[in-house]
Motif scaffolding. Structure first.
Motif, PDB file in Angstrom:
ATOM      1  N   GLN A  13       0.839  -1.196   0.000  1.00  0.00           N
ATOM      2  CA  GLN A  13       0.000   0.000   0.000  1.00  0.00           C
ATOM      3  C   GLN A  13       0.878   1.253   0.000  1.00  0.00           C
ATOM      4  O   GLN A  13       0.609   2.211  -0.732  1.00  0.00           O
ATOM      5  CB  GLN A  13      -0.914  -0.020   1.228  1.00  0.00           C
ATOM      6  N   LEU A  14       1.929   1.234   0.795  1.00  0.00           N
ATOM      7  CA  LEU A  14       2.851   2.367   0.842  1.00  0.00           C
ATOM      8  C   LEU A  14       3.639   2.492  -0.465  1.00  0.00           C
ATOM      9  O   LEU A  14       3.855   3.604  -0.963  1.00  0.00           O
ATOM     10  CB  LEU A  14       3.802   2.219   2.031  1.00  0.00           C
ATOM     11  N   PHE A  15       4.077   1.368  -1.035  1.00  0.00           N
ATOM     12  CA  PHE A  15       4.809   1.407  -2.304  1.00  0.00           C
ATOM     13  C   PHE A  15       3.940   2.004  -3.411  1.00  0.00           C
ATOM     14  O   PHE A  15       4.388   2.847  -4.185  1.00  0.00           O
ATOM     15  CB  PHE A  15       5.262   0.006  -2.723  1.00  0.00           C
ATOM     16  N   THR A  36       2.470   8.730   3.209  1.00  0.00           N
ATOM     17  CA  THR A  36       1.476   8.227   4.171  1.00  0.00           C
ATOM     18  C   THR A  36       0.122   8.899   3.968  1.00  0.00           C
ATOM     19  O   THR A  36      -0.916   8.247   4.121  1.00  0.00           O
ATOM     20  CB  THR A  36       1.972   8.396   5.625  1.00  0.00           C
ATOM     21  N   GLU A  37       0.113  10.173   3.615  1.00  0.00           N
ATOM     22  CA  GLU A  37      -1.161  10.838   3.326  1.00  0.00           C
ATOM     23  C   GLU A  37      -1.822  10.206   2.101  1.00  0.00           C
ATOM     24  O   GLU A  37      -3.022   9.956   2.098  1.00  0.00           O
ATOM     25  CB  GLU A  37      -0.955  12.336   3.119  1.00  0.00           C
ATOM     26  N   GLU A  38      -1.039   9.951   1.077  1.00  0.00           N
ATOM     27  CA  GLU A  38      -1.578   9.331  -0.144  1.00  0.00           C
ATOM     28  C   GLU A  38      -2.097   7.915   0.145  1.00  0.00           C
ATOM     29  O   GLU A  38      -3.105   7.489  -0.409  1.00  0.00           O
ATOM     30  CB  GLU A  38      -0.499   9.276  -1.238  1.00  0.00           C
ATOM     31  N   ALA A  39      -1.401   7.200   1.021  1.00  0.00           N
ATOM     32  CA  ALA A  39      -1.821   5.843   1.381  1.00  0.00           C
ATOM     33  C   ALA A  39      -2.988   5.844   2.357  1.00  0.00           C
ATOM     34  O   ALA A  39      -3.637   4.813   2.559  1.00  0.00           O
ATOM     35  CB  ALA A  39      -0.644   5.073   1.986  1.00  0.00           C
ATOM     36  N   GLY A  40      -3.233   6.982   3.007  1.00  0.00           N
ATOM     37  CA  GLY A  40      -4.316   7.073   3.976  1.00  0.00           C
ATOM     38  C   GLY A  40      -3.995   6.365   5.279  1.00  0.00           C
ATOM     39  O   GLY A  40      -4.877   5.787   5.914  1.00  0.00           O
ATOM     40  N   VAL A  41      -2.712   6.430   5.671  1.00  0.00           N
ATOM     41  CA  VAL A  41      -2.282   5.780   6.913  1.00  0.00           C
ATOM     42  C   VAL A  41      -1.522   6.775   7.781  1.00  0.00           C
ATOM     43  O   VAL A  41      -1.063   7.814   7.298  1.00  0.00           O
ATOM     44  CB  VAL A  41      -1.381   4.545   6.632  1.00  0.00           C
ATOM     45  N   ALA A  42      -1.384   6.437   9.033  1.00  0.00           N
ATOM     46  CA  ALA A  42      -0.600   7.266   9.951  1.00  0.00           C
ATOM     47  C   ALA A  42       0.875   7.173   9.570  1.00  0.00           C
ATOM     48  O   ALA A  42       1.343   6.157   9.056  1.00  0.00           O
ATOM     49  CB  ALA A  42      -0.802   6.801  11.384  1.00  0.00           C
ATOM     50  N   PHE A  56      12.868   2.786   3.140  1.00  0.00           N
ATOM     51  CA  PHE A  56      11.616   2.590   2.419  1.00  0.00           C
ATOM     52  C   PHE A  56      11.841   2.726   0.917  1.00  0.00           C
ATOM     53  O   PHE A  56      11.404   1.884   0.124  1.00  0.00           O
ATOM     54  CB  PHE A  56      10.560   3.603   2.899  1.00  0.00           C
ATOM     55  N   LEU A  57      12.526   3.793   0.500  1.00  0.00           N
ATOM     56  CA  LEU A  57      12.756   4.014  -0.922  1.00  0.00           C
ATOM     57  C   LEU A  57      13.629   2.925  -1.533  1.00  0.00           C
ATOM     58  O   LEU A  57      13.375   2.464  -2.653  1.00  0.00           O
ATOM     59  CB  LEU A  57      13.384   5.391  -1.146  1.00  0.00           C
ATOM     60  N   ALA A  58      14.647   2.484  -0.796  1.00  0.00           N
ATOM     61  CA  ALA A  58      15.498   1.395  -1.292  1.00  0.00           C
ATOM     62  C   ALA A  58      14.685   0.119  -1.475  1.00  0.00           C
ATOM     63  O   ALA A  58      14.816  -0.572  -2.494  1.00  0.00           O
ATOM     64  CB  ALA A  58      16.664   1.162  -0.338  1.00  0.00           C
ATOM     65  N   GLN A  59      13.827  -0.182  -0.519  1.00  0.00           N
ATOM     66  CA  GLN A  59      12.981  -1.375  -0.631  1.00  0.00           C
ATOM     67  C   GLN A  59      11.984  -1.243  -1.786  1.00  0.00           C
ATOM     68  O   GLN A  59      11.673  -2.239  -2.449  1.00  0.00           O
ATOM     69  CB  GLN A  59      12.255  -1.648   0.683  1.00  0.00           C
ATOM     70  N   LEU A  60      11.502  -0.049  -2.028  1.00  0.00           N
ATOM     71  CA  LEU A  60      10.616   0.200  -3.163  1.00  0.00           C
ATOM     72  C   LEU A  60      11.340  -0.120  -4.467  1.00  0.00           C
ATOM     73  O   LEU A  60      10.815  -0.832  -5.325  1.00  0.00           O
ATOM     74  CB  LEU A  60      10.138   1.654  -3.170  1.00  0.00           C
ATOM     75  N   VAL A  61      12.546   0.393  -4.628  1.00  0.00           N
ATOM     76  CA  VAL A  61      13.318   0.145  -5.851  1.00  0.00           C
ATOM     77  C   VAL A  61      13.599  -1.350  -5.999  1.00  0.00           C
ATOM     78  O   VAL A  61      13.406  -1.924  -7.076  1.00  0.00           O
ATOM     79  CB  VAL A  61      14.634   0.960  -5.850  1.00  0.00           C
ATOM     80  N   ILE A  62      14.027  -2.000  -4.926  1.00  0.00           N
ATOM     81  CA  ILE A  62      14.311  -3.438  -4.981  1.00  0.00           C
ATOM     82  C   ILE A  62      13.062  -4.220  -5.372  1.00  0.00           C
ATOM     83  O   ILE A  62      13.108  -5.116  -6.223  1.00  0.00           O
ATOM     84  CB  ILE A  62      14.888  -3.926  -3.639  1.00  0.00           C
TER      85      ILE A  62
END
Length: 190
Positions: A13-15, A36-42, A56-62
């Motif tokens: 959801q965050l990705f 987090t705002e776009e995902a609608g989460v805290a 987080f960004l590194a995991q997104l790219v991976i």
């Protein structure tokens, strides 16, 4: 989002939210708050799953690079069918029609992200490096089938195709016409 509410597949959801923010606001607009705002989460949800925003960004790219494996398999399996130019045009259009161009911009924009990813990719730009390997694998299969010359240097053709196609898609309001990509692929292969 209220505390204590279970979020299904929070990482994905965050990705997905990060991709939307990246496409809408570019690398400058990609912040943990925007995601987090776009995902609608805290905001704490992101930090519960990742050590910090660059993690987080590194995991997104991976994650997005790992998703290319299915595309690489499909492209290799297309060897011997259709036309080489057509197969490459389709694969490159799908690759750069995705969030890939925005991810490359993100990698250029964030020094810390590149530094973290250097452990996994000591050279090249993640995503583009994997894309070049995907194209080289396909071209090697076509060379074995005799559909491209036996002297074709697939390890040079692949990054050339990636670079030329990336230039077509980079920093555009709309993607190039398929015919434009097809012409570029045909020209590089010639």
């Amino acid at each position: 989002m209220p505390t204590g509410v279970h979020i299904r597949d929070a990482r994905e959801q965050l990705f997905e939210a990060a991709e939307r923010v990246l496409l809408q606001a570019g690398p400058n607009g990609l912040t943990s708050r925007a995601v987090t705002e776009e995902a609608g989460v805290a905001k704490g949800v992101l930090h519960r799953h990742f050590t910090d925003f660059d993690d987080f960004l590194a995991q997104l790219v991976i994650d997005r690079v790992q998703r290319m494996e299915a595309a690489a398999i499909a492209l290799r399996e297309s060897a011997g069918t259709g036309t080489v130019t057509g197969n490459l045009t389709e694969a490159l259009t799908a690759l750069f029609g995705s969030v890939a161009v925005a991810v490359v911009a993100l990698l250029i924009f964030r020094d810390e992200l590149r530094a973290r990813l250097r452990e996994r990719w000591p050279t090249g730009v993640p995503l583009l490096t994997e894309a070049a390997a995907m194209i080289a694998g396909y071209l090697a299969a076509e060379r074995e089938l005799g559909r491209i010359p036996p002297t074709a240097d697939v390890d040079t053709l692949a990054p050339t195709l990636i670079g030329a196609t990336h230039m077509l898609f980079a920093d555009r309001a709309a993607p190039p016409a398929v015919e434009t990509v097809h012409k570029t692929v045909r020209t590089v292969l010639a």
